[in-house]
Design a protein around this motif. Structure first.
Motif, short mmCIF file in Angstrom:
data_model
loop_
_atom_site.label_atom_id
_atom_site.label_comp_id
_atom_site.label_asym_id
_atom_site.label_seq_id
_atom_site.Cartn_x
_atom_site.Cartn_y
_atom_site.Cartn_z
N GLY A 1 0.79 -1.23 0.00
CA GLY A 1 0.00 0.00 0.00
C GLY A 1 0.82 1.28 0.00
O GLY A 1 0.28 2.36 0.13
N VAL A 2 2.15 1.15 -0.15
CA VAL A 2 2.99 2.35 -0.26
C VAL A 2 2.57 3.16 -1.48
O VAL A 2 2.53 4.39 -1.46
N ILE A 3 2.26 2.44 -2.56
CA ILE A 3 1.71 3.07 -3.77
C ILE A 3 0.36 2.45 -4.05
O ILE A 3 0.23 1.24 -4.16
N SER A 4 -0.65 3.30 -4.16
CA SER A 4 -1.99 2.83 -4.48
C SER A 4 -2.82 4.00 -4.99
O SER A 4 -2.39 5.14 -4.90
N MET A 5 -3.99 3.71 -5.51
CA MET A 5 -4.90 4.78 -5.92
C MET A 5 -5.16 5.71 -4.74
O MET A 5 -5.27 6.92 -4.90
N GLU A 6 -5.24 5.10 -3.57
CA GLU A 6 -5.51 5.85 -2.35
C GLU A 6 -4.40 6.84 -2.04
O GLU A 6 -4.65 8.03 -1.81
N THR A 7 -3.13 6.35 -2.06
CA THR A 7 -2.00 7.24 -1.72
C THR A 7 -1.75 8.28 -2.81
O THR A 7 -1.11 9.29 -2.57
N LEU A 8 -2.25 8.02 -4.02
CA LEU A 8 -2.03 8.98 -5.11
C LEU A 8 -3.15 10.02 -5.19
O LEU A 8 -3.03 11.02 -5.89
N LYS A 9 -4.21 9.76 -4.47
CA LYS A 9 -5.39 10.62 -4.53
C LYS A 9 -5.05 12.06 -4.13
O LYS A 9 -4.36 12.27 -3.14
N GLY A 10 -5.50 12.99 -4.91
CA GLY A 10 -5.30 14.39 -4.57
C GLY A 10 -3.97 14.97 -5.00
O GLY A 10 -3.75 16.18 -4.89
N LEU A 11 -3.05 14.12 -5.46
CA LEU A 11 -1.75 14.64 -5.90
C LEU A 11 -1.88 15.25 -7.30
O LEU A 11 -2.64 14.78 -8.13
N ASN A 12 -1.12 16.30 -7.55
CA ASN A 12 -1.15 16.91 -8.86
C ASN A 12 -0.23 16.14 -9.82
O ASN A 12 0.37 15.14 -9.44
N GLU A 13 -0.13 16.64 -11.04
CA GLU A 13 0.60 15.92 -12.09
C GLU A 13 2.04 15.61 -11.66
O GLU A 13 2.48 14.47 -11.72
N ASN A 14 2.76 16.63 -11.24
CA ASN A 14 4.17 16.42 -10.91
C ASN A 14 4.37 15.56 -9.66
O ASN A 14 5.27 14.73 -9.61
N GLU A 15 3.51 15.75 -8.69
CA GLU A 15 3.60 14.94 -7.47
C GLU A 15 3.35 13.46 -7.78
O GLU A 15 4.04 12.57 -7.27
N THR A 16 2.36 13.23 -8.62
CA THR A 16 2.03 11.85 -9.00
C THR A 16 3.20 11.21 -9.75
O THR A 16 3.60 10.08 -9.47
#
Length: 306
Positions: free
Chosen positions: A205-220
């Motif tokens: 779960g270090v990387i998941s849809m959940e942890t990526l939620k709300g991040l902008n283009e560069n952060e993602t």
DNA sequence: TCCCAGGTTCCCT
DNA sequence: AGGGAACATGGG
């Protein structure tokens, strides 16, 4: 329905049921073959002209296009509405997208005219990530082969079409049980440690849809690149094909050649310069432009010496 | 036999 | 910082 992929104007197709099939009628700006064969996904199997088996979201689909009709064989209406319409991006107005791009840049005319029916699929995140890690330094048929092998070994049996058996792509929990050695046995070669790292990050779960939620283009992008074996190009593919970042513009060897040929007088140009140019030229429609160019350019061998 | 593939990492100036 | 070889595997 929750709208993860930004604004969509509803298309005026109709959904009807005939026998065990669900049919979408009066569909526009869509061609099944162009959409599946343009290199964005690897889980499609051609049965006949405009007639394919597709595996996605733990489902097996047999689908056929006949003119402006799309036939979903043996598929219930809720699955068509909840899974396949979003998957094929059918609710988005591609006429508007094409008009925008054409008005902005007439050099896209040929590509859009020939590849008029491409849609950008909304694929499952973790499968897209694993698939595009595999994709590096490989040709599309090989990528398909490897994804299929992993599915047959670790996925679930989904069913049979025309005598062929199909398996789902393994879920993240199962991916987490695959050792680096086991990835190597799948013939993934030097990608095995990359796949292992990605699988571990997904499973824990270090990387998941959940942890990526709300991040902008560069952060993602930065988050994705923290996975071993994921660079700029793979990250952009994952963002474009599974996370709804339609501004993402993956620059691979093909797009590099094509862009050099169309915009840079055929001269060798660094990838980051192409990246920057694309951002200024196409803006938030970068991903669409990329697919039209990639698909058209690859088929017509734009920029390659014959 | 040699070359390359929807790249990324690592090692070298 | 920036360029180039190495990296497995398979197919032309």
């Amino acid at each position: 329905m929750d709208n993860t992929f930004g604004e969509k104007s509803r298309q005026n197709f109709r959904i009807e049921i005939e026998n065990k099939n669900t049919i979408i009628k009066e569909i526009t700006d869509f061609d099944l073959e162009q959409t599946l064969e343009c290199g964005q996904c690897f889980r499609f199997y051609k049965q006949d002209e405009e007639d394919y088996v597709v595996v996605a979201f733990n489902k097996l689909l047999h689908i056929k296009q006949s003119g402006n009709q799309l036939i979903f064989f043996n598929t219930e209406k809720p699955d068509v509405e909840n899974i396949w319409i979003p998957y094929f991006d059918l609710e988005r107005d591609y006429n508007e997208i094409k008009s925008f791009l054409l008005k902005k840049d007439s050099k896209l005319e040929e590509a859009i005219k020939e590849k008029w029916g491409i849609r950008i699929l909304n694929q499952e995140f973790y499968e897209t990530l694993i698939s595009f890690i595999i994709s590096q330094n490989k040709q599309i048929p090989h990528i398909k082969q490897l994804v299929r092998r992993i599915s047959e070994e670790y996925g679930e049996y989904l069913g049979e079409v025309n005598g062929e058996r199909y398996y789902s792509f393994p879920d993240v929990k199962t991916l987490g049980t695959i050792t680096e050695e086991a990835f190597r046995e799948m013939k993934t070669g030097f990608r095995a440690p990359y796949l292992y790292d990605a699988a571990q990050k997904l499973a824990t779960g270090v990387i998941s849809m959940e942890t990526l939620k709300g991040l902008n283009e560069n952060e993602t992008r930065d988050k994705l690149i923290s996975i071993k074996g994921v660079g700029e190009k793979v990250a952009n593919c994952v963002m474009l094909f599974s996370l709804g970042f339609r501004e993402a513009f993956p620059v691979d060897v093909w797009i590099k050649r094509i862009m050099e040929s169309v915009y840079f007088n055929g001269e060798d140009t660094p990838k980051d310069k192409i990246q920057l140019f694309a951002k200024e030229q196409y803006g938030e429609y970068g991903g669409y432009a990329q697919q039209y160019l990639f698909c058209f350019g690859r088929e017509n061998k734009v920029g390659t010496k014959k």
